[in-house]
Design a protein around this motif. Structure first.
Motif, PDB file in Angstrom:
ATOM      1  N   UNK A  29      -7.206   4.175   4.838  1.00 13.11           N
ATOM      2  CA  UNK A  29      -7.905   2.616   4.253  1.00 13.11           C
ATOM      3  C   UNK A  29      -7.279   1.833   5.234  1.00 13.11           C
ATOM      4  N   UNK A  30      -7.979   0.516   6.379  1.00 11.95           N
ATOM      5  CA  UNK A  30      -7.720   0.537   7.504  1.00 11.95           C
ATOM      6  C   UNK A  30      -7.062  -1.529   6.705  1.00 11.95           C
ATOM      7  N   UNK A  31      -6.347  -1.530   7.216  1.00 17.15           N
ATOM      8  CA  UNK A  31      -5.532  -2.825   7.432  1.00 17.15           C
ATOM      9  C   UNK A  31      -6.057  -3.559   8.656  1.00 17.15           C
ATOM     10  N   UNK A  32      -6.630  -4.821   8.448  1.00 16.83           N
ATOM     11  CA  UNK A  32      -6.677  -5.659  10.113  1.00 16.83           C
ATOM     12  C   UNK A  32      -6.462  -7.236   9.960  1.00 16.83           C
ATOM     13  N   UNK A  38       0.988  -1.560   0.295  1.00 18.01           N
ATOM     14  CA  UNK A  38       0.157  -0.048   0.459  1.00 18.01           C
ATOM     15  C   UNK A  38       1.046   1.121   0.184  1.00 18.01           C
ATOM     16  N   UNK A  39       2.039   1.218   0.649  1.00 21.81           N
ATOM     17  CA  UNK A  39       2.822   2.518   0.280  1.00 21.81           C
ATOM     18  C   UNK A  39       4.069   2.226  -0.436  1.00 21.81           C
ATOM     19  N   UNK A  40       4.619   1.229  -1.012  1.00 21.31           N
ATOM     20  CA  UNK A  40       6.031   1.518  -2.302  1.00 21.31           C
ATOM     21  C   UNK A  40       4.744   1.045  -3.271  1.00 21.31           C
ATOM     22  N   UNK A  41       3.527   0.450  -3.870  1.00 27.32           N
ATOM     23  CA  UNK A  41       2.765   0.103  -5.094  1.00 27.32           C
ATOM     24  C   UNK A  41       2.160   0.798  -5.514  1.00 27.32           C
ATOM     25  N   UNK A  42       0.717   1.180  -4.267  1.00 32.02           N
ATOM     26  CA  UNK A  42      -0.476   2.371  -4.046  1.00 32.02           C
ATOM     27  C   UNK A  42       0.211   3.670  -3.747  1.00 32.02           C
ATOM     28  N   UNK A  43       1.057   3.818  -3.178  1.00 33.96           N
ATOM     29  CA  UNK A  43       1.657   5.151  -3.047  1.00 33.96           C
ATOM     30  C   UNK A  43       1.330   5.988  -1.907  1.00 33.96           C
ATOM     31  N   UNK A  44       0.565   5.309  -0.771  1.00 29.75           N
ATOM     32  CA  UNK A  44      -0.358   5.851   0.332  1.00 29.75           C
ATOM     33  C   UNK A  44       0.708   5.929   1.236  1.00 29.75           C
ATOM     34  N   UNK A  45       0.236   7.242   2.100  1.00 33.67           N
ATOM     35  CA  UNK A  45       0.841   7.266   3.323  1.00 33.67           C
ATOM     36  C   UNK A  45       0.463   6.809   4.615  1.00 33.67           C
ATOM     37  N   UNK A  46       1.513   5.443   4.784  1.00 40.14           N
ATOM     38  CA  UNK A  46       1.187   5.371   6.413  1.00 40.14           C
ATOM     39  C   UNK A  46       0.931   5.739   7.262  1.00 40.14           C
ATOM     40  N   UNK A  47       0.269   5.828   8.474  1.00 50.63           N
ATOM     41  CA  UNK A  47       0.135   6.611   9.211  1.00 50.63           C
ATOM     42  C   UNK A  47      -0.147   6.570  10.598  1.00 50.63           C
ATOM     43  N   UNK A  48      -0.430   4.952  10.956  1.00 45.12           N
ATOM     44  CA  UNK A  48      -0.399   4.584  12.333  1.00 45.12           C
ATOM     45  C   UNK A  48       0.087   2.863  11.549  1.00 45.12           C
ATOM     46  N   UNK A  49       0.513   2.129  13.133  1.00 44.35           N
ATOM     47  CA  UNK A  49       0.555   0.687  12.967  1.00 44.35           C
ATOM     48  C   UNK A  49       0.867   0.269  14.195  1.00 44.35           C
ATOM     49  N   UNK A  50      -0.018  -0.963  14.507  1.00 41.19           N
ATOM     50  CA  UNK A  50       0.019  -2.108  15.528  1.00 41.19           C
ATOM     51  C   UNK A  50       0.444  -3.286  15.003  1.00 41.19           C
ATOM     52  N   UNK A  51       1.966  -3.467  15.797  1.00 43.97           N
ATOM     53  CA  UNK A  51       2.392  -5.099  14.868  1.00 43.97           C
ATOM     54  C   UNK A  51       1.752  -5.904  15.344  1.00 43.97           C
TER      55      UNK A  51
END
Length: 144
Positions: free
Chosen positions: A58-61, A28-41
């Protein structure tokens, strides 16, 4: 007698599910160019889609992590949720940019499943993210 629902402003969040959040984040960052805003491993990774006219994310869970109810007294008591199997999201793209997207996806070895025009003339391109979700890029006129 019909009761009218209060109006909504639009879609704020869209959720998809993936087992491997690192692979999802890379796509989602490298291919689709979206900016990651938060992550919880091990739980989720969120991306900014746009800020205009209103924020959209866009939320990926990981379903396994979000199917669990919140702990008693949790500061963010979000109810459990999760989905199994491929989901779908459609992102609006200016019609004159769809060919650019097709070339961009090919340069990242992303296979195109379908590229066609709807009866109203709007065009859609379909492909899969690494988690198997169906991703569509479409001319916004699709729903005009």
């Amino acid at each position: 007698m019909t009761k009218s629902a209060p109006p909504v402003l639009g879609t704020l969040e869209t959720a998809l599910y993936a087992e491997d959040l690192d692979i999802a984040a890379s796509f989602w960052t490298d291919v689709m160019g979206l900016t990651q805003i938060v992550a919880v491993p091990g739980r989720h990774v969120f991306f900014r889609v746009t800020d205009t006219p209103r924020p959209q994310v866009l939320l990926i869970f990981r379903a396994e992590a979000t199917e669990k109810p919140p702990a008693p007294g949790a500061s963010l008591p979000v109810p459990p949720h999760g989905a199994r199997g491929p989901g779908h999201v459609c992102l609006a793209v200016a019609p004159d940019r769809l060919d650019n997207w097709r070339r961009h996806l090919a340069s990242h070895d992303v296979g195109i499943e379908a590229d066609f025009r709807w009866p109203n003339g709007a065009r859609s391109i379909y492909f899969r993210d690494p988690a198997g979700n169906s991703i569509e890029l479409a001319d916004p006129a699709l729903w005009a």
